[in-house]
Design an enzyme around this catalytic site. Structure first.
Site, short mmCIF file in Angstrom:
data_model
loop_
_atom_site.label_atom_id
_atom_site.label_comp_id
_atom_site.label_asym_id
_atom_site.label_seq_id
_atom_site.Cartn_x
_atom_site.Cartn_y
_atom_site.Cartn_z
CG ASP A 165 -1.60 -1.25 1.23
OD1 ASP A 165 -2.31 -1.67 0.28
OD2 ASP A 165 -1.81 -1.72 2.31
CE LYS B 172 3.34 -2.43 -4.44
NZ LYS B 172 2.92 -2.09 -3.07
CG ASN C 3 -2.67 -10.91 -2.36
OD1 ASN C 3 -2.41 -10.55 -3.45
ND2 ASN C 3 -1.59 -11.26 -1.64
N GLY D 44 -4.19 -4.35 -4.32
CA GLY D 44 -5.19 -3.33 -4.90
C GLY D 44 -4.38 -2.00 -5.22
CG HIS D 45 -1.98 -1.57 -8.01
ND1 HIS D 45 -1.24 -2.09 -9.05
CD2 HIS D 45 -1.24 -1.83 -6.88
CE1 HIS D 45 0.00 -2.66 -8.63
NE2 HIS D 45 -0.18 -2.61 -7.23
CB THR D 46 -6.44 3.39 -5.49
OG1 THR D 46 -6.89 2.40 -4.56
CG2 THR D 46 -7.23 4.41 -5.76
CB THR E 50 -6.63 -10.33 1.57
OG1 THR E 50 -5.94 -11.27 0.59
CG2 THR E 50 -5.40 -9.27 1.68
CD GLN F 90 0.71 -8.80 -2.00
OE1 GLN F 90 1.53 -9.43 -2.82
NE2 GLN F 90 -0.40 -8.63 -2.45
CB THR G 159 -9.62 -6.34 3.29
OG1 THR G 159 -8.87 -5.41 3.58
CG2 THR G 159 -8.71 -7.37 2.75
CG LEU H 6 5.97 15.26 1.89
CD1 LEU H 6 6.69 14.79 2.96
CD2 LEU H 6 7.06 16.06 0.77
CB VAL I 226 2.37 17.01 -3.34
CG1 VAL I 226 4.10 16.80 -2.62
CG2 VAL I 226 2.42 17.43 -4.90
P1 IMP Z 1 -2.55 -12.83 2.00
O1 IMP Z 1 -1.62 -12.19 1.10
O2 IMP Z 1 -3.89 -12.56 2.02
O3 IMP Z 1 -2.27 -14.26 2.59
O4 IMP Z 1 -2.25 -11.90 3.43
C1 IMP Z 1 -1.10 -12.19 4.15
C2 IMP Z 1 -0.59 -10.67 4.82
O5 IMP Z 1 -0.35 -9.90 3.89
C3 IMP Z 1 -1.61 -10.12 5.61
O6 IMP Z 1 -1.41 -9.38 6.70
C4 IMP Z 1 -2.18 -9.05 4.58
O7 IMP Z 1 -3.10 -7.96 5.28
C5 IMP Z 1 -1.11 -8.64 3.78
N1 IMP Z 1 -1.34 -8.20 2.56
C6 IMP Z 1 -1.77 -8.97 1.29
N2 IMP Z 1 -1.90 -8.21 0.28
C7 IMP Z 1 -1.67 -6.91 0.61
C8 IMP Z 1 -1.72 -5.56 0.06
O8 IMP Z 1 -2.01 -5.69 -1.17
N3 IMP Z 1 -1.46 -4.64 0.95
C9 IMP Z 1 -1.46 -4.66 2.13
N4 IMP Z 1 -1.02 -5.91 2.80
C10 IMP Z 1 -1.24 -6.94 2.03
#
Ligand code: IMP
Length: 461
Positions: free
Chosen positions: A37, A40, A62, A64-66, A152, A249, A326, A357, A439
C-alpha cells in the site's frame, strides 16, 4: 549527519552509465519498501507512459492498486495498472496466482468504462486460485484465532502451497478439459479432508462438477489472453523495448525476508521479478523502491512505530488508509529507517518514489525512527525476526512539521523548509535518492527531479 533542507542530486546510476554507452537493457522493477500500500499503482502509472509492457510478477487479487486520473478512480487487483494506456501490453506473469473469477470481473469493469482489455496477457504457467483455496484460507485463519495472520481471505496462501506441492492447476488447464479434470480429481479428496478437519462444511468449495463447468467457462473467455509471457518479455527486451515489472505487496511482507509468519506467501522483493516475471537478473537495470511519508500495515504482526493515538487517526483519515481489497482500516505509524534501509539493500534500490508527503501537512511534529532498543541494547539493523521485533521500542528523531498545504507544489525548492528537511533525512537514512515525490493522488501531483533518462527506443505496435 547533515540535515540541510536541500536534497542531494541523485548520483549517476549504472543505468545512466550503460545508456551513455548505448548498452542499456531497459527493464525497471517497482517494489514496495514497506508493508504494501505504498502507492505503487501511482508510481507504475506515472512511469507507464515510457514503457511497452507492465508485468505483474507475484501475488494475486490480494493486491489493490488505486489510480486517480482526473475525475476517474480505478481500483485494480490483478490487471497491471498499465492497462489504462493504449500502447502498453499488461502482462500477468507466471509467478502470479490468478482467480479467474476476479480477473473476468475486473475485465468487465474496465470494459464498462471504455478501457480496452484486449492487450492483457496471462501466463499459461500462472497458478489458479479455486474455490477450495478461498475456503481453506478462511478456515485456517479461523482456526488460528488470536494468532491469525490477518490474510485478505483470497486463497493466496493455499494456492501457493499447491504450486509448491505440485498439485495445483495452472492457467493452461483452463484450455485443457482432460488435464483439468484429472488434476482436480486428484486434488479434491485431500481438500475435502482438510476442510473437514478444520471443521468447515462447504460442499460448494469442492464440488467437482461445478468447478469443472466454471473452468470451461473461464477458459472460453480467457483463451485470447493466455500466452507464453516469458517469450513476450524476452522478445520485447530483444527489440529494445522498456519493460516495467510491478511488484505487489511490499518487502516486509516477503515470505522469506519479512516478519514471518505475518507475511504473504510470495516474493514481492525485486528478485521476485526473475522467478515470477520471466526476466534474468542482469536484464534488470533499475529498481525503484516506493514508500509513503509514513508507514501503514494491514493484518497482524509487529509494527514498532505504530500510532494508536489521535495523530494516527488523523493520518489514517487524511491519507484514506482503508484497504482497497478488504476495506479494512490500515494500521498507521511513523516512518522507520530500519526496515527502510533493510528494504533498500535487499532490493538493490537505485531510486525511490516517496508518496503521500501531503498527508503530513499540518502535523506539528513528525517523528522518524532511527534505532530500536531491544533488551536494553541500541539496534540499528532491522531484525526480521518477529520475536525480536515484538520486544523492540523505537528511538525517534523529531522534526518540526509544516502547516502549508503542498498539493500544488511541483518543484522541490517550493516545498516548505521543514518538509525538505524531513525528506532529506529520509533519503539519507534510506541510502538511495528520492527522485519522485507525490503531493496528491493525481498523476500531475508529482514533483519530478531531473534524474531519469528517457528510454532508448520504443517500437510501439
Ligand atoms: P494474504 O496475502 O492474503 O495471504 O495475506 C497475508 C498478509 O499480507 C496479511 O497481513 C495481509 O493483510 C497482507 N497483505 C496482502 N496483500 C496486501 C496488500 O496488497 N497490501 C497490504 N497488505 C497486504
Amino acid at each position: 549527519m547533515a540535515r540541510e533542507g536541500t536534497i542531494r542530486a541523485p548520483s549517476s546510476t549504472r543505468r545512466n552509465q550503460l545508456l551513455a554507452k548505448g548498452e542499456a537493457m531497459p527493464a525497471s522493477v517497482i517494489v514496495g519498501l514497506q508493508w504494501g500500500d505504498e502507492g505503487k499503482g501511482k508510481t507504475t502509472d506515472f512511469l507507464a507512459e515510457q514503457v511497452a509492457a507492465v508485468v505483474r510478477y507475484q501475488g494475486g487479487d490480494n493486491a489493490g492498486h488505486t489510480i486517480v486520473i482526473g475525475e476517474d478512480t480505478f481500483k485494480l487487483h490483478l490487471v497491471p495498472s498499465g492497462v489504462l494506456y493504449g500502447h502498453i501490453t499488461p502482462i500477468i506473469g507466471p509467478g502470479v496466482v490468478v482467480n479467474p473469477e476476479t480477473l473476468l470481473r475486473e475485465f468487465d469493469g474496465l470494459v464498462a468504462r471504455g478501457i480496452d482489455i484486449s492487450r492483457v496477457r496471462v501466463s499459461h504457467a500462472a497458478s489458479l486460485i479455486l474455490p477450495y483455496h478461498i475456503a481453506l484460507d478462511k478456515a485456517r485463519e479461523t482456526a488460528l484465532g488470536g494468532a491469525k495472520v490477518g490474510t485478505t481471505g483470497r486463497g493466496i496462501g493455499p494456492a501457493y502451497e499447491d504450486r509448491a506441492a505440485r498439485t495445483g492447476l495452472r492457467v493452461e488447464d483452463l484450455l485443457d478439459a482432460a488435464s483439468a479434470a484429472s488434476r482436480l480429481s486428484r486434488a479434491l479428496p485431500e481438500k475435502r479432508a482438510l476442510l473437514h478437519a478444520l471443521g468447515v462444511d462447504d460442499p460448494a468449495a469442492t464440488d467437482e462438477r461445478a468447478i469443472l463447468a466454471q473452468i470451461a467457462a473461464w477458459g472460453e473467455r480467457l483463451r485470447p489472453h493466455i500466452a507464453d509471457t516469458n517469450e513476450l518479455v524476452q522478445r520485447a527486451l530483444g527489440a529494445g523495448e522498456h519493460l516495467l515489472f510491478e511488484g505487489a505487496q511490499g518487502t516486509l511482507l516477503d515470505l522469506s525476508h519479512g516478519s514471518y509468519p505475518y507475511v504473504t506467501s510470495s516474493h514481492p522483493i525485486a528478485g521476485g521479478a526473475t522467478t515470477g516475471g520471466g526476466i534474468a537478473p542482469l536484464q534488470i537495470d533499475e529498481v525503484m523502491g516506493v514508500m509513503k511519508a509514513y508507514a501503514t500495515r494491514v493484518g497482524s504482526g509487529p509494527f514498532v512505530t505504530e500510532l494508536t493515538d489521535a495523530i494516527g487517526e488523523r493520518i489514517a483519515t487524511t491519507g484514506h488508509e482503508v484497504g482497497t481489497t478488504t476495506g479494512r482500516r490500515r494500521r498507521v505509524g511513523w516512518n522507520d529507517a530500519l526496515p527502510l534501509r533493510y528494504a533498500v539493500q535487499l532490493n538493490g534500490v537505485s531510486s525511490i518514489m516517496l508518496n503521500k508527503l501531503d498527508v503530513l501537512s499540518g502535523i506539528p511534529e513528525i517523528l522518524l525512527c532511527v534505532a530500536y532498543e531491544i533488551d536494553g541494547k541500541r539496534v540499528e539493523r532491522w531484525p526480521s525476526s518477529t520475536a525480536e521485533l515484538s520486544r523492540a521500542t523505537p528511538i525517534y528523531e523529531r522534526f518540526p512539521g509544516w502547516s502549508e498545504p503542498i498539493h500544488n507544489v511541483r518543484a522541490l525548492a517550493d516545498l516548505p523548509e521543514n518538509a525538505r528537511r524531513y525528506v532529506t533525512a529520509l533519503e539519507e537514512l534510506a541510502g538511495a535518492p528520492i527522485v519522485l515525490l507525490s503531493v496528491g493522488p493525481e498523476r500531475t501531483q508529482t514533483i519530478e527531479r531531473a534524474w531519469r533518462p528517457m528510454r532508448r527506443s520504443v517500437n510501439r505496435p
